[in-house]
Scaffold this motif. Sequence first.
Motif, PDB file in Angstrom:
ATOM      1  N   GLN A 252       1.321  -0.861   0.203  1.00 17.24           N
ATOM      2  CA  GLN A 252      -0.132  -0.531  -0.202  1.00 17.24           C
ATOM      3  C   GLN A 252       1.374   1.662   0.276  1.00 17.24           C
ATOM      4  O   GLN A 252       2.236   0.905   0.490  1.00 17.24           O
ATOM      5  N   HIS A 253       0.478   2.103  -0.598  1.00 15.42           N
ATOM      6  CA  HIS A 253       1.025   4.005  -0.712  1.00 15.42           C
ATOM      7  C   HIS A 253       0.428   4.391   0.317  1.00 15.42           C
ATOM      8  O   HIS A 253      -0.742   4.368   0.550  1.00 15.42           O
ATOM      9  N   VAL A 254       1.528   4.533   1.276  1.00 17.29           N
ATOM     10  CA  VAL A 254       1.095   5.976   2.284  1.00 17.29           C
ATOM     11  C   VAL A 254       1.665   7.437   2.308  1.00 17.29           C
ATOM     12  O   VAL A 254       2.476   7.339   1.483  1.00 17.29           O
ATOM     13  N   ALA A 255       1.033   8.072   2.193  1.00 21.04           N
ATOM     14  CA  ALA A 255       1.759   9.282   2.769  1.00 21.04           C
ATOM     15  C   ALA A 255       2.695  10.040   3.505  1.00 21.04           C
ATOM     16  O   ALA A 255       2.359   9.198   4.532  1.00 21.04           O
ATOM     17  N   ALA A 256       3.633  10.708   2.926  1.00 19.71           N
ATOM     18  CA  ALA A 256       4.216  11.155   3.888  1.00 19.71           C
ATOM     19  C   ALA A 256       4.805  12.634   4.740  1.00 19.71           C
ATOM     20  O   ALA A 256       3.772  13.066   4.476  1.00 19.71           O
ATOM     21  N   HIS A 257       4.835  12.197   5.945  1.00 17.46           N
ATOM     22  CA  HIS A 257       4.832  13.075   6.633  1.00 17.46           C
ATOM     23  C   HIS A 257       3.817  14.052   6.605  1.00 17.46           C
ATOM     24  O   HIS A 257       3.531  14.935   6.967  1.00 17.46           O
ATOM     25  N   VAL A 258       2.636  12.742   7.569  1.00 15.97           N
ATOM     26  CA  VAL A 258       1.483  13.813   7.413  1.00 15.97           C
ATOM     27  C   VAL A 258       1.335  12.742   8.953  1.00 15.97           C
ATOM     28  O   VAL A 258      -0.147  12.962   9.604  1.00 15.97           O
ATOM     29  N   GLY A 259       2.017  12.486   9.554  1.00 22.31           N
ATOM     30  CA  GLY A 259       1.678  12.311  11.208  1.00 22.31           C
ATOM     31  C   GLY A 259       1.609  10.220  11.308  1.00 22.31           C
ATOM     32  O   GLY A 259       1.562   9.610  12.304  1.00 22.31           O
ATOM     33  N   ILE A 260       1.979   9.501  10.866  1.00 21.56           N
ATOM     34  CA  ILE A 260       1.706   8.504  11.065  1.00 21.56           C
ATOM     35  C   ILE A 260       3.030   7.725  11.095  1.00 21.56           C
ATOM     36  O   ILE A 260       4.197   7.983  10.659  1.00 21.56           O
ATOM     37  N   GLU A 261       2.666   7.129  12.367  1.00 29.18           N
ATOM     38  CA  GLU A 261       4.480   6.585  13.319  1.00 29.18           C
ATOM     39  C   GLU A 261       4.741   5.749  12.585  1.00 29.18           C
ATOM     40  O   GLU A 261       6.046   6.149  12.729  1.00 29.18           O
TER      41      GLU A 261
END
Length: 254
Positions: free
Chosen positions: A207-216
């Motif tokens: 899965q692709h996740v957004a960077a630097h948005v607070g996902i631990e």
Amino acid sequence: MAKKYYVVWAGRETGIFTSWDYTKKQVDKFPQAKYKSFPTEAEAKAAFAKSPSYGSATRKPTSGPAKAKTAAKASLDIDVSRCDVSIFTDGGCEPNPGKAGSGVAVYHNAVLSELYYGLYNANGTNNSAELNALHQALLIADKALKQGQSVQILSDSQYSINCITNWAYGWKTKGWKRKVAGDIKNLDIIQQSHALYDSLKDKLNIQHVAAHVGIEGNELADRMSIYAIDQKDPAFCRYPDPIVLTDILSLRAG
């Protein structure tokens, strides 16, 4: 002449670069290339992290309530309890091209269990670092799947995911060549990773996740990638226990 930072959202290689000559090679005659220069590294990072749609590469960075809403939505899409093992990956490069390193954060049953860093390359790129991190995640996933565990890999590099899970199939049928652009960058690690992915794809979620948005998990993998650059270790190393979350998150970010 003032130093500039070049963001490439769509090109032969994506990322943030400090050389226009290198950047030009990535976008020249590339279909629907999208790129822009910025006066500071901070502005470039903020712009690249947004991964704008092809029709809006020059829009201003989101801020305030809109940015918070975007970050909250991105966080809701991530569930580390969805699988037995969740593996976050990230790569860093300072500058790009330049000193590169990779980082991985592993969760077992939704609990942070392991951190990894390394694969330092004094002449790497952000994309090579991202691919190296994804390859290591696939190796970890392979072991976990063989033990009967469910696994998801979460990467903030759409380029790396596309290389391994999508584009590689077409490149392979063409003898590992691009139809128009010629040689494929980072081919060795792409071939290794694709072969492993292809053997696991029916049991694995990437899965692709957004960077630097607070996902631990993403933030931890990011810190490990920059830690790898600081440590200059060419091996892929496990970060020593105990893992103190506040200490890791206080490390330098990418």
